[in-house]
Every structure is written in structure tokens, then in C-alpha cells.
Write an enzyme that holds these catalytic residues in place. Structure first.
Site: not given
Lengths: 111, 345
Positions: A35, A32
């Protein structure tokens, strides 16, 4: 990504739900991109507000039970737990000021 | 990119003009965080346009400062997987790798890349000011605005409430959560089809919902969707509602031709209906077009204010490709070079 302490399915209860301090949980995964960008922002929040909150992270890939229990379908997801309950949530990578505003009452409880 | 509409919304007005900085600094500690230099050029944004502008202006020895964003650095491509149409990469390249390469290439020539968010700009006058979140005010003779675009929302009542609980804008981030489930993708462009195809790695079935009777996407992408047994296409269909108590359970649909309504049971919906230029920072200072992009003069990057240039998706309502954004960033860099040379001569 964040250098916060890793919490797992196994110790989530002890580290988060039973923590006497409000705890910010960063749900994240390797794949991700946002993230990874949010990690340092949460590190800065952790450093500045260590008196009032703990910041930990949960890798959703390795710990699917917790993510599923809280119905998480988007990451990064930042959940603040207080007294064993979800008190605030924030979805997506946001700048520090935005998160400080959303979690303000816990980061600066006297303010 | 994940949905970050608030990035430039939380502006703090420090009311510090370039000339007033010295006196203001003694009054307000927030403005003293030391950037006294007047930079040749400050670049706001770090997608292909911003980084290409940084490469070119750095090579022109203009020592660009790039304000890359604290969580948006690298721009939209950071949330994609294979980029197959960027020239020079025979087998394609991962979006994040491409952006990391551009960043390092810019740094190799001395670009000063800062992972900070811009909260306000003052673009009028000979010296422009750019204020970042911690209150630091940068002064510059020229500014390049390359803030890109932000995802468009469906504008439905329950979209926000169920965001993070089935409603998503980032397939690469969130596909994992929909293993063996039935989900939907809304949209008809390249990004919608790329997301739908990517999501078939996880989901049992992906319904691609498009309000027209044909896709805008490139032929090769369309063919991928047609050939994929896990993708079902609903043409002439718009989403009128997202339903579910605390997570997405179904979508309310309407046939745009017959007006007939129906319901589709899905546990997730990925919204890929395009994006809007991110002009929040500058909309009161620069002329915009009817498409809400920053207006530029002809093929140049020249905006309505001297010394202010714009590049990438924020000026482009039509093409919006990584390569066109990069080309546009190059144009802005060359325009800045000419502008500063003319000032100095």
C-alpha cells in the site's frame, strides 16, 4: 503512502457515492507494505487526470464498515466508483501504466 | 509480495538500440528523457541480490544505477515480518527494515536508485540498453539481472475471480480481514508456515493444507506449526477448487493418496506454494535452465551473453534465502568489476 484526501465511514457516501466525478478509492492500511508503495503511483494518476477523476483513500483499519460493505479482503485494493456504483476494481500494487490501462476509459474518457 | 504478475508483462517495444539512440531521439520525444551517459552497470531489481550488488559496485566506484521498480522496490522481503535467520541481527529484523537498510547502505556509497519499472532490455552487443516505463533508455556496459521470483498460483478456475475476495498472497497485508474466521494456507515451505503462524493472530483457526506427507520447511518453523493450537494440518491434500459466489466460502479438497474428495468451509485462502523465477524480460535473450532460472556458469553470475550477469532468486532454484540472494548479488558485483577491468586493459 498516497497524499490523497482521507475519506471515512462517515463521509464515504457524500465524497464518493454522490460525487459527480468518477472517484478512485485506495483502500490501504499502515501495516501494508505494498500500500505504501502504491501511494505515490496513485498520486501521480490523481495529478495527471484531475479533470476526469478524483482520487481518495480509505484507511481500512479506522474505517472497517466501508471495506466490509464492499467485501474487501486484500489490500491495496483500488476501486473506481461512478454514479454511486463500483465500476472497476484492481487488487494489488501495480505500476502506473497497468492502472492507467485498467482505468483508461475513466481517466481519458474522450480517448 | 502481493500478486503482481503483470509487472514486466506490459512491455512496449521502442526498438531503440544504443547506437541508434541519437537519431531516434529526435523522432520520438519519449526517448529523449535524457540519460545519454553510458553507465558502467545497470542493476535490474532491488531485493537482497540487487541491493548487495549495488553496495559492492558502488564501493568499486562503478556508480551503479538500480532500477528498483515502482511498486516492487525492496522485493519479496517487503511483505514479510520478522526475518530471524539473516546473520548479524541477534533478535531478528523486520523484512522492510532490512531492505530499507540495504537501500540506504547502497545510497551511502553513491548508488543511483530509481523507482522505475523496466519494460525491455537489449542485452546483445558491447553496449546494452535498458528501457524503463516512461520510455527512457539507459545504456550500460554491464547489466545485472536480479528480478527475483513471482508467486506461483494454484492454477484454479476461480482463483483470479476471487482474488481480493478471500484469495490472498500476502498474509501481512490481508490477515486483518480474517479476524475470528476459519481460513486456510496452502503450501509446505517456510513461507507457508510463517504465514499460517502469523495468521493465527487474527483467525480462529488456520488449516494448513499440504500435498505431501511432510513439510519442506525448516525444523524450527515446523515445530511452531505443530505446537500452535490454532493450526490444523491436512497432509497429502491438494486443493482442487475454490468455491463461493462473490467471496470464498469453501475449498474442494482431494486426498492425494486415496483420491477421496472433501470440502472445507473457509472464508479465506492464502496461497504459499512457492514462486517461479521472473525471467519474462530476458527469456528470449539469455539461456535458461530446466528450472526456468537464468543459466549461469558454475558458481559465477556469468550468463550466456558477455557483460550480462544474474543474481538472486532468478538464478536459484534451490536455496532462495535472503542471505543466499545477497551473497549472489556480491558475486555478480565482483564479476562485473572483473569484466569491466578486462575490457579496459
Amino acid at each position: 503512502m498516497s497524499s490523497a484526501k482521507d475519506v471515512t465511514d462517515a463521509n464515504f457516501k457524500a465524497e464518493v457515492l454522490e460525487n459527480s466525478k468518477p472517484t478512485i478509492v485506495d483502500f490501504w492500511a499502515e501495516w501494508c507494505g505494498p500500500c505504501r508503495q502504491l501511494g505515490p503511483v496513485l498520486d501521480a494518476i490523481a495529478a495527471e487526470h484531475a479533470d476526469h477523476v478524483d482520487v481518495v483513500k480509505v484507511n481500512v483499519d479506522d474505517n472497517p464498515a466501508i471495506a466490509s460493505q464492499y467485501g474487501i479482503t486484500s489490500i491495496p485494493a483500488v476501486y473506481l466508483f461512478a454514479n454511486g456504483e463500483v465500476a472497476k476494481t484492481s487488487i494489488g500494487a501495480k505500476p502506473k501504466s497497468a492502472l492507467e490501462k485498467e482505468f483508461g476509459e475513466y481517466l481519458n474518457p474522450s480517448a | 509480495m502481493s500478486n503482481q504478475p503483470g509487472i514486466f508483462a506490459n512491455a512496449v517495444n521502442l526498438n531503440v538500440g544504443g547506437a541508434a539512440q541519437a537519431s531516434a531521439a529526435s523522432e520520438d520525444a519519449r526517448t529523449t528523457s535524457g540519460d545519454d551517459a553510458v553507465h558502467d552497470v545497470v542493476i535490474v531489481g532491488s531485493g537482497p541480490a540487487g541491493y548487495t550488488a549495488a553496495i559492492y559496485t558502488a564501493r568499486a566506484n562503478l556508480k551503479p544505477v538500480v532500477l528498483a521498480g515502482s511498486v516492487t522496490a525492496g522485493g519479496e522481503l517487503m511483505n514479510t515480518t520478522d526475518v530471524e535467520n539473516y546473520p548479524g541481527f541477534i533478535d531478528g529484523i523486520m523484512g522492510p527494515d532490512l531492505m530499507n537498510n540495504m537501500q540506504q547502505q547502497a545510497e551511502r556509497f553513491g548508488a543511483d536508485i530509481r523507482y522505475e519499472d523496466v519494460v525491455s532490455v537489449e542485452l546483445d552487443g558491447e553496449i546494452k540498453t535498458v528501457t524503463v516505463e516512461d520510455g527512457t533508455v539507459l545504456r550500460a556496459r554491464a547489466v545485472i539481472i536480479s528480478t527475483g521470483s513471482e508467486y506461483r498460483k494454484l492454477g484454479l478456475e476461480d482463483e483470479e475471480r476471487l482474488s481480493g475476495h478471500g484469495v490472498s498472497w500476502c498474509a501481512t497485508c490481508d490477515g486483518f480481514f480474517f479476524k475470528k474466521q476459519n481460513i486456510a494456507v496452502v503450501g509446505g515451505g517456510d513461507s507457508a508456515i510463517e504465514e499460517a503462524t502469523f495468521l493465527t493472530k487474527f483467525a480462529d483457526k488456520v488449516t494448513l493444507i499440504h500435498r505431501r506427507d511432510r513439510f519442506r520447511a525448516s525444523e524450527i518453523m515446523q515445530q511452531r506449526a505443530f505446537d500452535d493450537p490454532k493450526i490444523e494440518i491436512l497432509w497429502n491434500t491438494k486443493v482442487t477448487g475454490i468455491q463461493g459466489a462473490d467471496k470464498v466460502e469453501s475449498l474442494a479438497l482431494e486426498d492425494t493418496v486415496t483420491g477421496e474428495t472433501s470440502e472445507l468451509a473457509v472464508t479465506g485462502v492464502f496461497v504459499a506454494i512457492g514462486s517461479d523465477p521472473r525471467v519474462g524480460l530476458v527469456k528470449d535473450q539469455l539461456e535458461l535452465t530446466v528450472d526456468n532460472t537464468i543459466a549461469v556458469d558454475g558458481r559465477s553470475s556469468t550468463t550466456s551473453l558477455p557483460g550480462v550477469f544474474a543474481a538472486g532468486d532468478v538464478v536459484d532454484a534451490t536455496y532462495r534465502q535472503a542471505i543466499t540472494a545477497a551473497g549472489s548479488g556480491c558475486i555478480a558485483a565482483v564479476d562485473v568489476e572483473h569484466y569491466l577491468a578486462a575490457l579496459d586493459s
